[in-house]
Scaffold this active site. Structure first.
Site, PDB file in Angstrom:
ATOM      1  N   THR A 127     -30.109 -15.205   9.007  1.00  0.00           N
ATOM      2  CA  THR A 127     -30.625 -14.585   7.790  1.00  0.00           C
ATOM      3  C   THR A 127     -31.963 -15.160   7.320  1.00  0.00           C
ATOM      4  OG1 THR A 127     -30.234 -14.542   5.371  1.00  0.00           O
ATOM      5  CG2 THR A 127     -29.014 -16.174   6.606  1.00  0.00           C
ATOM      6  N   GLU A 129     -32.520 -15.873   4.427  1.00  0.00           N
ATOM      7  CA  GLU A 129     -32.205 -16.917   3.426  1.00  0.00           C
ATOM      8  C   GLU A 129     -32.431 -18.315   3.997  1.00  0.00           C
ATOM      9  OE1 GLU A 129     -30.869 -17.437   0.078  1.00  0.00           O
ATOM     10  OE2 GLU A 129     -31.901 -15.529  -0.099  1.00  0.00           O
ATOM     11  N   TYR A 151     -25.039 -21.036   1.087  1.00  0.00           N
ATOM     12  CA  TYR A 151     -25.035 -19.948   2.075  1.00  0.00           C
ATOM     13  C   TYR A 151     -26.129 -20.152   3.126  1.00  0.00           C
ATOM     14  CZ  TYR A 151     -25.938 -15.320   4.065  1.00  0.00           C
ATOM     15  OH  TYR A 151     -26.161 -14.275   4.940  1.00  0.00           O
ATOM     16  N   LYS A 155     -25.767 -21.191   7.112  1.00  0.00           N
ATOM     17  CA  LYS A 155     -26.303 -20.289   8.146  1.00  0.00           C
ATOM     18  C   LYS A 155     -27.314 -21.019   9.034  1.00  0.00           C
ATOM     19  CE  LYS A 155     -24.599 -16.023   7.563  1.00  0.00           C
ATOM     20  NZ  LYS A 155     -24.136 -15.114   8.597  1.00  0.00           N
TER      21      LYS A 155
HETATM   22  P1  NAP Z   1     -20.444  -8.010   4.508  1.00  0.00           P
HETATM   23  O1  NAP Z   1     -20.453  -6.556   4.223  1.00  0.00           O
HETATM   24  O2  NAP Z   1     -20.166  -8.952   3.391  1.00  0.00           O
HETATM   25  O3  NAP Z   1     -19.388  -8.274   5.690  1.00  0.00           O
HETATM   26  C1  NAP Z   1     -18.952  -9.546   5.999  1.00  0.00           C
HETATM   27  C2  NAP Z   1     -17.801  -9.440   6.966  1.00  0.00           C
HETATM   28  O4  NAP Z   1     -17.307 -10.775   7.226  1.00  0.00           O
HETATM   29  C3  NAP Z   1     -16.597  -8.653   6.422  1.00  0.00           C
HETATM   30  O5  NAP Z   1     -16.014  -7.942   7.476  1.00  0.00           O
HETATM   31  C4  NAP Z   1     -15.661  -9.758   5.954  1.00  0.00           C
HETATM   32  O6  NAP Z   1     -14.316  -9.387   5.892  1.00  0.00           O
HETATM   33  C5  NAP Z   1     -15.896 -10.761   7.067  1.00  0.00           C
HETATM   34  N1  NAP Z   1     -15.410 -12.090   6.736  1.00  0.00           N
HETATM   35  C6  NAP Z   1     -15.666 -12.832   5.641  1.00  0.00           C
HETATM   36  N2  NAP Z   1     -15.031 -14.006   5.699  1.00  0.00           N
HETATM   37  C7  NAP Z   1     -14.347 -14.015   6.862  1.00  0.00           C
HETATM   38  C8  NAP Z   1     -13.476 -14.936   7.501  1.00  0.00           C
HETATM   39  N3  NAP Z   1     -13.159 -16.095   6.940  1.00  0.00           N
HETATM   40  N4  NAP Z   1     -12.957 -14.620   8.711  1.00  0.00           N
HETATM   41  C9  NAP Z   1     -13.246 -13.442   9.293  1.00  0.00           C
HETATM   42  N5  NAP Z   1     -14.045 -12.510   8.731  1.00  0.00           N
HETATM   43  C10 NAP Z   1     -14.590 -12.805   7.540  1.00  0.00           C
HETATM   44  O7  NAP Z   1     -21.832  -8.463   5.133  1.00  0.00           O
HETATM   45  P2  NAP Z   1     -22.933  -7.582   5.918  1.00  0.00           P
HETATM   46  O8  NAP Z   1     -23.956  -7.153   4.939  1.00  0.00           O
HETATM   47  O9  NAP Z   1     -22.252  -6.590   6.776  1.00  0.00           O
HETATM   48  O10 NAP Z   1     -23.627  -8.710   6.813  1.00  0.00           O
HETATM   49  C11 NAP Z   1     -23.149  -9.004   8.119  1.00  0.00           C
HETATM   50  C12 NAP Z   1     -23.601 -10.404   8.513  1.00  0.00           C
HETATM   51  O11 NAP Z   1     -25.009 -10.468   8.505  1.00  0.00           O
HETATM   52  C13 NAP Z   1     -23.133 -11.523   7.584  1.00  0.00           C
HETATM   53  O12 NAP Z   1     -22.888 -12.648   8.386  1.00  0.00           O
HETATM   54  C14 NAP Z   1     -24.314 -11.775   6.684  1.00  0.00           C
HETATM   55  O13 NAP Z   1     -24.306 -13.113   6.216  1.00  0.00           O
HETATM   56  C15 NAP Z   1     -25.454 -11.517   7.656  1.00  0.00           C
HETATM   57  N6  NAP Z   1     -26.690 -11.026   7.055  1.00  0.00           N
HETATM   58  C16 NAP Z   1     -26.664  -9.946   6.242  1.00  0.00           C
HETATM   59  C17 NAP Z   1     -27.844  -9.457   5.724  1.00  0.00           C
HETATM   60  C18 NAP Z   1     -27.851  -8.248   4.809  1.00  0.00           C
HETATM   61  O14 NAP Z   1     -28.866  -8.049   4.118  1.00  0.00           O
HETATM   62  N7  NAP Z   1     -26.804  -7.413   4.811  1.00  0.00           N
HETATM   63  C19 NAP Z   1     -29.073 -10.069   6.050  1.00  0.00           C
HETATM   64  C20 NAP Z   1     -29.053 -11.180   6.890  1.00  0.00           C
HETATM   65  C21 NAP Z   1     -27.851 -11.640   7.410  1.00  0.00           C
HETATM   66  P3  NAP Z   1     -13.703  -8.677   4.562  1.00  0.00           P
HETATM   67  O15 NAP Z   1     -14.085  -7.231   4.686  1.00  0.00           O
HETATM   68  O16 NAP Z   1     -12.263  -8.936   4.694  1.00  0.00           O
HETATM   69  O17 NAP Z   1     -14.341  -9.339   3.377  1.00  0.00           O
HETATM   70  N1  GDD Z   2     -26.427  -9.833  -6.475  1.00  0.00           N
HETATM   71  C1  GDD Z   2     -27.243  -9.774  -7.529  1.00  0.00           C
HETATM   72  N2  GDD Z   2     -26.762  -9.277  -8.703  1.00  0.00           N
HETATM   73  N3  GDD Z   2     -28.523 -10.196  -7.394  1.00  0.00           N
HETATM   74  C2  GDD Z   2     -29.326 -10.090  -8.464  1.00  0.00           C
HETATM   75  C3  GDD Z   2     -28.901  -9.584  -9.690  1.00  0.00           C
HETATM   76  C4  GDD Z   2     -27.541  -9.161  -9.824  1.00  0.00           C
HETATM   77  O1  GDD Z   2     -27.096  -8.716 -10.873  1.00  0.00           O
HETATM   78  N4  GDD Z   2     -29.955  -9.609 -10.546  1.00  0.00           N
HETATM   79  C5  GDD Z   2     -30.993 -10.102  -9.892  1.00  0.00           C
HETATM   80  N5  GDD Z   2     -30.623 -10.410  -8.622  1.00  0.00           N
HETATM   81  C6  GDD Z   2     -31.499 -10.998  -7.587  1.00  0.00           C
HETATM   82  C7  GDD Z   2     -30.926 -12.247  -6.913  1.00  0.00           C
HETATM   83  O2  GDD Z   2     -31.110 -13.393  -7.753  1.00  0.00           O
HETATM   84  C8  GDD Z   2     -31.779 -12.261  -5.643  1.00  0.00           C
HETATM   85  O3  GDD Z   2     -33.009 -12.873  -5.896  1.00  0.00           O
HETATM   86  C9  GDD Z   2     -32.013 -10.781  -5.346  1.00  0.00           C
HETATM   87  O4  GDD Z   2     -31.648 -10.069  -6.541  1.00  0.00           O
HETATM   88  C10 GDD Z   2     -31.213 -10.224  -4.180  1.00  0.00           C
HETATM   89  O5  GDD Z   2     -29.851 -10.557  -4.373  1.00  0.00           O
HETATM   90  P1  GDD Z   2     -28.701  -9.967  -3.414  1.00  0.00           P
HETATM   91  O6  GDD Z   2     -28.747  -8.487  -3.385  1.00  0.00           O
HETATM   92  O7  GDD Z   2     -27.417 -10.625  -3.843  1.00  0.00           O
HETATM   93  O8  GDD Z   2     -29.154 -10.434  -1.972  1.00  0.00           O
HETATM   94  P2  GDD Z   2     -29.675 -11.847  -1.416  1.00  0.00           P
HETATM   95  O9  GDD Z   2     -31.118 -11.664  -1.086  1.00  0.00           O
HETATM   96  O10 GDD Z   2     -29.291 -12.961  -2.283  1.00  0.00           O
HETATM   97  O11 GDD Z   2     -28.822 -11.985  -0.086  1.00  0.00           O
HETATM   98  C11 GDD Z   2     -28.682 -10.860   0.810  1.00  0.00           C
HETATM   99  O12 GDD Z   2     -29.712 -10.893   1.771  1.00  0.00           O
HETATM  100  C12 GDD Z   2     -29.699 -12.054   2.639  1.00  0.00           C
HETATM  101  C13 GDD Z   2     -30.901 -11.917   3.590  1.00  0.00           C
HETATM  102  O13 GDD Z   2     -32.050 -12.329   2.944  1.00  0.00           O
HETATM  103  C14 GDD Z   2     -27.290 -10.960   1.446  1.00  0.00           C
HETATM  104  O14 GDD Z   2     -27.050  -9.803   2.189  1.00  0.00           O
HETATM  105  C15 GDD Z   2     -27.194 -12.154   2.388  1.00  0.00           C
HETATM  106  O15 GDD Z   2     -25.961 -12.091   3.113  1.00  0.00           O
HETATM  107  C16 GDD Z   2     -28.374 -12.078   3.383  1.00  0.00           C
HETATM  108  O16 GDD Z   2     -28.331 -13.160   4.263  1.00  0.00           O
END
Ligand code: NAP
Ligand code: GDD
Length: 342
Positions: A127, A129, A151, A155
């Protein structure tokens, strides 16, 4: 030709849905891992459950025995680790759990691969992050990591241990360094989904207010459907490697609110500063407020990726722009609201 077998940890999440859809369309046999839960955990992947090529098993990243068993029984060609406690804000409340899943869980998968007789390719969901507090305007594979949360820190361990197992044991193990990616399947408590869902409900008079935290952090947002294509491509290369996957564009949370409001035809005016900052409509209704509750102990102020390496080697580039992404997410919310009203 023999069908490839894929194993997806995190199959029930946003990316799990899109990756399963992609791999099934490419004729893979897909195995996914679900956790035991008191509610139905397979809501997103319901449509695949009756397909012959799709199988779901119980397992958990905090249970190394379950990982080892699954890998030795399924003998996949490709393992995609998308599983994580994926909420940055929540990781400050559950730091040990987050580290167990996001760091140690990854090591458990890698070690099971190391002990397996069969050669398997491994993808780790890294990520942006991990860059955390960065001075670089655009982040690349060479940018220094400086995570700002449990987090991001967990990672980063996963990132390094994936490289370590690749070098030490010659495992085909790769890191994606993915920037934020969203979709109608995004979890409810991520900011894009929260903004779009609440503003759409406000538009249809089902809700009154959107309450947010930091409006000034900036993110690089893409569409999950495009990003899983990159994930798949990463494992189809000749050599294992790490790739930044991003859109290269950047918007603040406030800009995202403005974009969404304008797509919904809501006119907004911002007044006040700090925790008193608000957005009001032309009829003076306050519809956006700020609350301390949603601020994090540490913030990542800005992220913006440079995906040149992915473009050059994977021949990948994002297909969906932010307007298309927002419109798709709004349309999905409208469908849900219509169903509610029935
Ligand atoms: P998500 O919707 O939160 O999905 C996370 C998945 O992990 C879900 O299937 C969840 O299961 C499973 N999980 C959580 N804890 C677990 C455990 N202890 N054992 C087995 N499975 C577990 O996240 P996503 O947005 O699809 O992201 C997929 C991956 O990419 C994550 O690793 C995230 O950190 C990474 N990532 C995401 C983004 C983004 O912007 N979306 C960006 C960079 C990296 P449940 O459904 O049961 O909760
Ligand atoms: N969730 C959330 N809720 N975020 C908020 C809010 C709120 O009400 N208000 C402001 N924010 C700001 C957070 O402080 C952050 O700066 C930004 O919105 C994005 O927050 P999220 O949507 O929670 O995403 P993230 O950037 O912290 O993390 C996501 O992206 C990462 C990759 O950069 C997640 O998907 C992570 O799993 C992923 O790794």
């Amino acid at each position: 030709m023999k069908k490839k077998i894929a194993l997806i940890f995190g199959v029930t999440g946003q990316d799990g849905y899109y990756l399963t859809r992609l791999l099934l369309s490419k004729n893979y046999i897909v195995h996914g891992i679900k956790r035991r839960s008191s509610s139905v955990p397979t809501k997103r992947i319901d449509t695949f459950l009756n397909q012959n090529n799709f199988h779901v098993h119980y397992g958990d990243l905090t249970d190394a025995a379950s990982i080892q068993n699954l890998i030795s029984i399924i003998k996949p060609d490709e393992i995609y680790n998308l599983a994580a406690q994926s909420h940055v804000g929540v990781s400050f409340f559950t730091p040990l759990y987050t580290a167990n899943v996001n760091a140690i869980g990854v090591l458990a998968i890698l070690d099971a691969i190391r002990n397996s007789q069969k050669k398997m390719k491994f993808y780790q969901a890294g990520t942006s992050e991990m860059f955390g507090k960065t001075k670089d305007k655009f982040q690349t594979e060479e940018t220094k990591f400086n995570p700002q949360s449990p987090y991001g820190t967990a990672k980063l361990f996963a990132h390094h241990i994936t490289q370590n197992y690749r070098d030490a044991y010659k495992i085909f193990a790769c890191n994606g360094i993915l920037f934020n990616h969203e979709s109608p399947y995004r979890g409810e408590n991520f900011v894009t989904k929260k903004i779009i869902s609440t503003l759409t409900k406000i538009k249809f008079k089902i809700e009154k207010k959107l309450i947010l935290g930091n409006l000034y952090s900036k993110r690089d947002w893409g569409h999950a459907k495009d990003y899983v294509e990159a994930i798949h491509k990463i494992l189809q290369q000749k050599k294992p490697d790490d790739f930044v996957i991003a859109s290269g564009k950047q918007y603040s949370i406030k800009q995202f609110v403005n974009l969404t409001a304008s797509r919904l035809g809501i006119k907004l005016k911002w007044i006040g500063k700090g925790l008193k900052e608000k957005a009001i409509t032309s009829s003076n209704q306050v519809i956006v407020e700020v609350s301390k509750k949603y601020f994090r102990p540490l913030e990542v102020d800005h992220l913006r990726g440079n995906y040149t390496k992915a473009k050059r080697i994977l021949k990948w580039k994002p297909k969906t722009n932010i307007y298309q992404l927002i419109d798709e997410m709004i349309n999905e919310e409208k469908k849900l609201i219509k169903n509610l009203k029935r």
